[in-house]
Design a protein around this motif. Sequence first.
Motif, short mmCIF file in Angstrom:
data_model
loop_
_atom_site.label_atom_id
_atom_site.label_comp_id
_atom_site.label_asym_id
_atom_site.label_seq_id
_atom_site.Cartn_x
_atom_site.Cartn_y
_atom_site.Cartn_z
N LEU A 77 99.35 7.85 12.70
CA LEU A 77 98.79 7.70 14.46
C LEU A 77 100.50 7.27 14.81
O LEU A 77 100.14 6.84 15.62
CB LEU A 77 97.73 6.91 14.00
N ALA A 78 100.57 6.05 14.29
CA ALA A 78 101.88 5.52 13.85
C ALA A 78 102.86 6.55 14.73
O ALA A 78 103.90 6.34 16.13
CB ALA A 78 102.34 4.38 13.61
N LYS A 79 103.61 7.30 13.85
CA LYS A 79 104.33 8.19 13.47
C LYS A 79 104.06 9.09 15.00
O LYS A 79 104.94 9.39 15.61
CB LYS A 79 104.22 9.42 12.15
N ARG A 80 102.74 9.49 14.94
CA ARG A 80 102.72 11.00 16.02
C ARG A 80 103.05 9.85 17.59
O ARG A 80 103.09 11.07 18.60
CB ARG A 80 101.13 11.01 16.53
N ALA A 81 102.46 8.70 17.26
CA ALA A 81 102.78 7.87 18.20
C ALA A 81 104.41 7.76 19.19
O ALA A 81 104.78 7.54 19.94
CB ALA A 81 102.12 6.52 18.29
N ILE A 82 104.63 7.28 18.79
CA ILE A 82 106.19 7.42 18.02
C ILE A 82 106.40 8.19 19.02
O ILE A 82 106.98 8.31 20.12
CB ILE A 82 106.79 6.63 17.28
N VAL A 83 106.57 9.45 18.21
CA VAL A 83 107.02 11.03 19.16
C VAL A 83 106.82 11.55 20.19
O VAL A 83 107.03 11.68 21.29
CB VAL A 83 106.55 12.40 18.35
N ARG A 84 105.23 11.35 20.58
CA ARG A 84 104.83 11.32 22.52
C ARG A 84 105.65 10.93 23.13
O ARG A 84 106.03 10.88 24.41
CB ARG A 84 103.20 11.16 21.84
N ASN A 85 105.82 8.88 22.77
CA ASN A 85 105.74 8.39 23.88
C ASN A 85 107.49 8.78 23.91
O ASN A 85 108.23 8.14 24.90
CB ASN A 85 106.11 7.15 22.71
N CYS A 86 108.22 9.07 22.67
CA CYS A 86 109.66 8.92 23.53
C CYS A 86 109.85 10.29 23.89
O CYS A 86 110.52 10.40 24.90
CB CYS A 86 110.06 9.00 21.42
N MET A 87 109.31 11.05 23.91
CA MET A 87 108.88 12.36 25.17
C MET A 87 109.04 12.01 25.73
O MET A 87 109.54 12.77 27.43
CB MET A 87 108.33 13.98 24.41
N MET A 88 108.13 11.03 25.99
CA MET A 88 107.63 10.71 27.05
C MET A 88 108.68 10.12 28.19
O MET A 88 108.94 10.24 29.17
CB MET A 88 105.91 9.79 27.46
#
Length: 339
Positions: free
Chosen positions: A313-324
């Motif tokens: 979950l943390a890995k995916r959150a990092i990717v999503r947030n960086c893209m945002m």
Amino acid sequence: MNNFDYFRAASVQEAIGLSVEEDDAKYIAGGTNLIDLMKYNLTDAHTLVDLTKIRDHHEIQELPDGGLRLGAFETNAKTAWHPLVEGRYPLLSRAILAGATAQIRNMATNGGNLLQKTRCYYFYDANVPCNKREPGSGCSAIGGYNRIMAILGTNEHCIAVFPSDMCVALAALDAVVNVEGPQGARSIPFADFHRLPGNTPQLDNNLQEGEIITGIDLPANGYAQNYSYLKIRDRNSYAFALVSVATGLKLEDGHIQSARIALGGVAHKPWRDEAAENFLKEKEPSVPVFREAAEIMLAGAVGYEHNAFKIELAKRAIVRNCMMALNPETQVPGAGPSL
């Protein structure tokens, strides 16, 4: 709740003097966490020293180097909506507004936000062992229901998480905490303010006896162009983060010149990893690049029976947030890339 003595200080120095003179004194400002601790008999405060009438350290003011000083006694609400914070440090504004409720933000102070206790179930239950509450008694969360607990920086003494949203953004921004105490004034880099459990899980921070937080300094670079704060929780209001991410990027000619990523809900303190941030330098932003940075950041993560899901979950959150962060306008419910 136990009986206690109450004093209203007129100055920081008077408050410090009272804390030295009085038995088991605690400072109180908004009281949004301290009163809970007193109700649960988790603090033995026999004296409360009220800081709310001290006129200094409420204001938010510009610093000569282009940064900003947040008064420690100012409320979270007024800080989040302050024009200088909204305009120059929108990452911090978003993080504050993601925390608690409007009513609590109206009471809670900036200094108090840094001093929150964990919301671990076992810490609040006096009938079970907890090293943070009673050192040496054991950590009930390790073998218990640990879904919300930490996956980074843990050990056999404690797997509790630090609950603040504001502090995740302050960590990403490289803030500095100003304090005053019986030994005088000093400044503490934000990365050194909170502690990992180590052998003293009962200690949440590196404040010395009697010290008061007087202000929080923000550097000139607020990452106001490319930023994002993402909070993943079980419900969309009044819930602590399972994982939160504060991201600030500085872009030039389509490449990342500098990156700041801080995680919340995963450790005993806001979590940063310079290796992951350095990896992103000079890279062209993309999902694969951010995924590799996330792998670096979570390399040491350890899951327990009920919370191992937080690693992915943390890995995916990092990717999503960086893209945002590449386009802050995507920061609305339901927006952002599907990952």
